[in-house]
Design a protein around this motif. Structure first.
Motif, PDB file in Angstrom:
ATOM      1  N   LYS A 169      30.894  45.330  29.713  1.00  0.00           N
ATOM      2  CA  LYS A 169      30.994  46.625  30.399  1.00  0.00           C
ATOM      3  C   LYS A 169      31.895  47.576  29.607  1.00  0.00           C
ATOM      4  O   LYS A 169      32.045  48.743  29.955  1.00  0.00           O
ATOM      5  CB  LYS A 169      31.583  46.449  31.796  1.00  0.00           C
ATOM      6  CG  LYS A 169      30.620  45.785  32.756  1.00  0.00           C
ATOM      7  CD  LYS A 169      31.108  45.969  34.163  1.00  0.00           C
ATOM      8  CE  LYS A 169      30.291  45.247  35.196  1.00  0.00           C
ATOM      9  NZ  LYS A 169      29.198  44.441  34.775  1.00  0.00           N
ATOM     10  N   ALA A 186      36.907  43.715  36.039  1.00  0.00           N
ATOM     11  CA  ALA A 186      35.615  43.906  35.347  1.00  0.00           C
ATOM     12  C   ALA A 186      35.452  45.361  34.902  1.00  0.00           C
ATOM     13  O   ALA A 186      34.785  45.644  33.911  1.00  0.00           O
ATOM     14  CB  ALA A 186      34.461  43.489  36.259  1.00  0.00           C
ATOM     15  N   ASN A 218      30.538  35.803  30.826  1.00  0.00           N
ATOM     16  CA  ASN A 218      30.644  37.096  31.535  1.00  0.00           C
ATOM     17  C   ASN A 218      31.738  37.007  32.602  1.00  0.00           C
ATOM     18  O   ASN A 218      32.377  35.956  32.746  1.00  0.00           O
ATOM     19  CB  ASN A 218      29.293  37.533  32.139  1.00  0.00           C
ATOM     20  CG  ASN A 218      28.674  36.430  32.965  1.00  0.00           C
ATOM     21  OD1 ASN A 218      29.374  35.604  33.535  1.00  0.00           O
ATOM     22  ND2 ASN A 218      27.352  36.401  33.031  1.00  0.00           N
ATOM     23  N   ALA A 219      31.942  38.091  33.324  1.00  0.00           N
ATOM     24  CA  ALA A 219      33.032  38.112  34.313  1.00  0.00           C
ATOM     25  C   ALA A 219      32.727  37.203  35.495  1.00  0.00           C
ATOM     26  O   ALA A 219      33.616  36.518  36.014  1.00  0.00           O
ATOM     27  CB  ALA A 219      33.271  39.550  34.801  1.00  0.00           C
ATOM     28  N   GLY A 274      27.760  40.681  41.035  1.00  0.00           N
ATOM     29  CA  GLY A 274      28.770  40.076  40.146  1.00  0.00           C
ATOM     30  C   GLY A 274      29.938  39.491  40.910  1.00  0.00           C
ATOM     31  O   GLY A 274      30.561  38.524  40.485  1.00  0.00           O
ATOM     32  N   ILE A 275      30.259  40.099  42.056  1.00  0.00           N
ATOM     33  CA  ILE A 275      31.392  39.602  42.842  1.00  0.00           C
ATOM     34  C   ILE A 275      30.939  38.510  43.812  1.00  0.00           C
ATOM     35  O   ILE A 275      31.610  37.489  43.971  1.00  0.00           O
ATOM     36  CB  ILE A 275      32.045  40.745  43.660  1.00  0.00           C
ATOM     37  CG1 ILE A 275      32.516  41.881  42.730  1.00  0.00           C
ATOM     38  CG2 ILE A 275      33.211  40.230  44.492  1.00  0.00           C
ATOM     39  CD1 ILE A 275      33.062  43.098  43.466  1.00  0.00           C
ATOM     40  N   GLU A 321      20.684  42.617  38.515  1.00  0.00           N
ATOM     41  CA  GLU A 321      21.921  41.890  38.173  1.00  0.00           C
ATOM     42  C   GLU A 321      22.486  41.052  39.315  1.00  0.00           C
ATOM     43  O   GLU A 321      23.489  40.366  39.136  1.00  0.00           O
ATOM     44  CB  GLU A 321      23.003  42.894  37.736  1.00  0.00           C
ATOM     45  CG  GLU A 321      22.693  43.554  36.407  1.00  0.00           C
ATOM     46  CD  GLU A 321      23.793  44.544  36.011  1.00  0.00           C
ATOM     47  OE1 GLU A 321      24.968  44.279  36.313  1.00  0.00           O
ATOM     48  OE2 GLU A 321      23.445  45.573  35.422  1.00  0.00           O
ATOM     49  N   PHE A 349      40.239  38.709  35.819  1.00  0.00           N
ATOM     50  CA  PHE A 349      39.070  38.492  34.954  1.00  0.00           C
ATOM     51  C   PHE A 349      38.445  39.818  34.552  1.00  0.00           C
ATOM     52  O   PHE A 349      38.600  40.844  35.238  1.00  0.00           O
ATOM     53  CB  PHE A 349      38.057  37.535  35.597  1.00  0.00           C
ATOM     54  CG  PHE A 349      37.492  37.985  36.916  1.00  0.00           C
ATOM     55  CD1 PHE A 349      36.399  38.814  36.982  1.00  0.00           C
ATOM     56  CD2 PHE A 349      38.073  37.546  38.106  1.00  0.00           C
ATOM     57  CE1 PHE A 349      35.871  39.213  38.204  1.00  0.00           C
ATOM     58  CE2 PHE A 349      37.559  37.942  39.341  1.00  0.00           C
ATOM     59  CZ  PHE A 349      36.462  38.780  39.376  1.00  0.00           C
ATOM     60  N   ASP A 357      40.151  41.559  40.021  1.00  0.00           N
ATOM     61  CA  ASP A 357      38.865  41.777  39.350  1.00  0.00           C
ATOM     62  C   ASP A 357      39.031  43.009  38.454  1.00  0.00           C
ATOM     63  O   ASP A 357      39.051  44.147  38.928  1.00  0.00           O
ATOM     64  CB  ASP A 357      37.780  41.996  40.403  1.00  0.00           C
ATOM     65  CG  ASP A 357      36.409  42.248  39.780  1.00  0.00           C
ATOM     66  OD1 ASP A 357      36.356  42.738  38.633  1.00  0.00           O
ATOM     67  OD2 ASP A 357      35.399  41.999  40.454  1.00  0.00           O
TER      68      ASP A 357
HETATM   69  C1  LIG Z   1      33.491  44.836  40.129  1.00  0.00           C
HETATM   70  C2  LIG Z   1      32.679  43.824  39.375  1.00  0.00           C
HETATM   71  N1  LIG Z   1      33.147  42.578  39.222  1.00  0.00           N
HETATM   72  C3  LIG Z   1      32.479  41.644  38.535  1.00  0.00           C
HETATM   73  C4  LIG Z   1      31.250  41.924  37.949  1.00  0.00           C
HETATM   74  C5  LIG Z   1      30.566  40.877  37.132  1.00  0.00           C
HETATM   75  O1  LIG Z   1      30.532  41.247  35.764  1.00  0.00           O
HETATM   76  P1  LIG Z   1      29.628  40.476  34.714  1.00  0.00           P
HETATM   77  O2  LIG Z   1      28.338  41.198  34.623  1.00  0.00           O
HETATM   78  O3  LIG Z   1      30.387  40.490  33.419  1.00  0.00           O
HETATM   79  O4  LIG Z   1      29.449  39.080  35.222  1.00  0.00           O
HETATM   80  C6  LIG Z   1      30.705  43.194  38.100  1.00  0.00           C
HETATM   81  C7  LIG Z   1      29.381  43.553  37.575  1.00  0.00           C
HETATM   82  O5  LIG Z   1      28.387  43.014  37.905  1.00  0.00           O
HETATM   83  C8  LIG Z   1      31.436  44.176  38.821  1.00  0.00           C
HETATM   84  O6  LIG Z   1      30.951  45.431  38.987  1.00  0.00           O
END
Ligand SMILES: Cc1ncc(COP(=O)(O)O)c(C=O)c1O
Length: 311
Positions: free
Chosen positions: A153, A128, A21-22, A56-57, A53, A148, A126
């Motif tokens: 998504k 994502a 994942n990101a 993510g950042i 979740e 990345f 980022d």
């Molecule tokens: C701006 C942003 N960057 C990174 C992520 C991480 O993405 P992932 O769920 O693929 O790890 C997200 C979502 O959680 C996000 O909204």
């Protein structure tokens, strides 16, 4: 001797590595850059967290125990350049993260790239929400030393991320074990028509614009520009009604998201009032490739019905 087949395994590569994942890709960047010393990251002051979740950042930032600071954003989530310059000038920043929220970039990335180069700071994008991979003349995602992406998504997969290295002088190790992308996700990625998906998302976006542009209870955050590929249709709901609208739509089988309705607790509303104001108003409507015009009309009706009921 002239070889009868290609032999150079390094030439003509796009610099991509495929992750689960990101956030794994972002964590991999942080971890790799932290090998020799504890790094200081400069992060945008709009980062959310939710119970399902996490963040993510921010979770990778905590996982690899870095130092961090935040820079201000403007009302359209573009970088507040003066604040960025001031923070860079402190001299302790190693890495800057720029997030292209909801697929939109209204910051001058050439200026940011030059600032980073002149000050020996690594730039990470980022993407994502900004899936520009596979685009002819891709621009977004090519400014940073790294960028990345979040495949799940963008495509109908349960996981998947991509790390793109644009600066070949910084080598990152390969992903191993469960940090690698699953084979079925890689298949889906390779077999997807990105141009067509971008077209549908853009068409959906314009359809929302057409039907919501005269609604005074909300503000459309971005006009669609020629290079944009939207992740969602972000709107700001006025008069403190976002929460009620969100639940009204949910109760009527129209789930939406609010990125980010809850900010990480490390951010303070006193230091970053603009970010908190956006967080209180934001609502993201779906534009993904499995949404059609009749879905959008239903959502528009739902939104209109809600505002009629509260007036
Ligand atoms: C701006 C942003 N960057 C990174 C992520 C991480 O993405 P992932 O769920 O693929 O790890 C997200 C979502 O959680 C996000 O909204």
């Amino acid at each position: 001797m002239i070889s009868k087949s290609a032999y150079n395994t390094k030439a003509n590569k796009l610099g991509l590595q495929f992750s689960s994942n990101a956030r794994t890709a972002w964590g991999h960047i942080i971890n790799s850059l932290s090998k020799d010393k504890k790094v200081t990251l400069l992060l945008p002051a709009y980062i959310g967290r939710n119970d399902k979740e996490g963040s993510g950042i921010f979770d990778p930032v905590l996982e690899y125990d870095t130092n961090y600071e935040f820079y201000k954003l403007n009302e359209d989530l573009s970088v507040d350049i003066l604040d960025l310059i001031n923070k860079i000038k402190s001299g302790c920043i190693d890495v800057i993260l720029v997030v292209h929220y909801f697929g939109f970039c209204r910051s001058d990335m050439n200026v940011i790239q030059k600032l980073c180069k002149d000050n020996h700071v690594i730039l990470v994008e980022d993407c994502a929400h900004a899936f520009h991979l596979g685009r002819t003349n891709q621009v977004l995602g090519n400014y940073g030393d790294f960028s990345f992406y979040s495949v799940h998504k963008y495509l109908a997969t349960a996981s998947g991320g991509v790390l793109k290295t644009n600066n070949p002088s910084i080598k990152l190790p390969n992903f191993d074990g469960d940090k690698k992308m699953e084979y079925t996700v890689l298949e889906s990625y390779s077999n997807s028509n990105f141009q067509e998906i971008a077209r549908i998302r853009r068409d959906n976006y314009l359809f929302y614009c057409k039907h919501l542009k005269t609604n005074n209870h909300l503000e459309i955050m971005f006009n669609l520009e020629v290079d944009d590929i939207p992740q969602t249709f972000p709107i700001k709901i006025k008069n403190g009604l976002r929460e009620r609208l969100y639940f009204f739509l949910l109760e009527n089988d129209m789930p939406t998201v609010a990125l980010y309705y809850r900010m990480i607790e490390e951010l303070s509303s006193v230091d970053f009032p603009t970010s908190f104001a956006i967080s209180d108003q934001i609502l993201n409507l779906p534009v993904h490739q499995d949404t059609n015009e009749s879905d959008i009309l239903k959502l528009v009706d739902g939104i209109n019905n809600f505002f009629n009921s509260v007036n």
